[in-house]
Design an enzyme around this catalytic site. Sequence first.
Site, PDB file in Angstrom:
ATOM      1  N   HIS A  18       5.044  -2.970 -11.317  1.00 45.27           N
ATOM      2  CA  HIS A  18       5.533  -3.993 -10.395  1.00 45.27           C
ATOM      3  C   HIS A  18       6.161  -5.157 -11.147  1.00 45.27           C
ATOM      4  O   HIS A  18       7.260  -5.589 -10.831  1.00 45.27           O
ATOM      5  CB  HIS A  18       4.382  -4.503  -9.512  1.00 45.27           C
ATOM      6  CG  HIS A  18       4.848  -5.485  -8.481  1.00 45.27           C
ATOM      7  ND1 HIS A  18       5.085  -6.812  -8.759  1.00 45.27           N
ATOM      8  CD2 HIS A  18       5.143  -5.320  -7.165  1.00 45.27           C
ATOM      9  CE1 HIS A  18       5.492  -7.429  -7.666  1.00 45.27           C
ATOM     10  NE2 HIS A  18       5.532  -6.535  -6.676  1.00 45.27           N
ATOM     11  N   ARG A  53       9.801  -7.931 -18.149  1.00 49.48           N
ATOM     12  CA  ARG A  53      10.841  -7.207 -18.875  1.00 49.48           C
ATOM     13  C   ARG A  53      10.207  -6.142 -19.731  1.00 49.48           C
ATOM     14  O   ARG A  53       9.099  -6.323 -20.204  1.00 49.48           O
ATOM     15  CB  ARG A  53      11.640  -8.163 -19.785  1.00 49.48           C
ATOM     16  CG  ARG A  53      12.452  -9.178 -19.043  1.00 49.48           C
ATOM     17  CD  ARG A  53      13.674  -8.559 -18.480  1.00 49.48           C
ATOM     18  NE  ARG A  53      14.496  -9.571 -17.808  1.00 49.48           N
ATOM     19  CZ  ARG A  53      15.570  -9.279 -17.118  1.00 49.48           C
ATOM     20  NH1 ARG A  53      15.963  -8.041 -17.011  1.00 49.48           N
ATOM     21  NH2 ARG A  53      16.249 -10.214 -16.529  1.00 49.48           N
ATOM     22  N   ALA A  79      -0.542   3.890  -4.409  1.00 43.35           N
ATOM     23  CA  ALA A  79      -0.100   4.454  -3.133  1.00 43.35           C
ATOM     24  C   ALA A  79       1.337   4.044  -2.843  1.00 43.35           C
ATOM     25  O   ALA A  79       1.858   3.092  -3.424  1.00 43.35           O
ATOM     26  CB  ALA A  79      -1.007   3.955  -2.013  1.00 43.35           C
ATOM     27  N   HIS A  83       7.556  -1.064  -1.937  1.00 42.17           N
ATOM     28  CA  HIS A  83       8.141  -1.008  -3.280  1.00 42.17           C
ATOM     29  C   HIS A  83       8.475   0.425  -3.692  1.00 42.17           C
ATOM     30  O   HIS A  83       9.561   0.689  -4.198  1.00 42.17           O
ATOM     31  CB  HIS A  83       7.207  -1.632  -4.307  1.00 42.17           C
ATOM     32  CG  HIS A  83       6.981  -3.088  -4.097  1.00 42.17           C
ATOM     33  ND1 HIS A  83       7.976  -3.965  -3.722  1.00 42.17           N
ATOM     34  CD2 HIS A  83       5.861  -3.834  -4.203  1.00 42.17           C
ATOM     35  CE1 HIS A  83       7.474  -5.185  -3.602  1.00 42.17           C
ATOM     36  NE2 HIS A  83       6.194  -5.135  -3.895  1.00 42.17           N
TER      37      HIS A  83
END
Length: 141
Positions: A18, A53, A79, A83
Amino acid sequence: MDSNSGQKTKIGVLLVGHGSRLPYGEEVINGIADIYRKEVDHPVAVGFMNISRPSIPEAINELAAMGVEKIIVTPVFLAHGVHTKHDIPHILGLDNGSEHHHHHEHEHEEFEFDGEIVYTEPLGADPRIAEIIRERVKSAI
């Protein structure tokens, strides 16, 4: 030792996290990538959807520079959610023009890769994850 010499396509793997302003998630994904790299012969890169990054496009460019022809992208998420279903496919150019996505820092970055991108499922409900939970609970008793 070129284990890819018998294969038609040189494979690269991209593990996607993420991203966060805090370092912990980045450290965990990079740790998982380090463990995985020791078990495989193909290049492995890490890319982040947001904030951290390298971004997903930067990681794809890194793998492309290594000469890979096919990138297998695995979201290191438990899960599916917005996103994994929308944002990451949009960044990868796999969303067929879908309008539904969040706006993230890296989403307008581009990559130079003409090969195949295969997007896998997230980790999911897996007995190996349950084993980690059992170990955590056992150590806390």
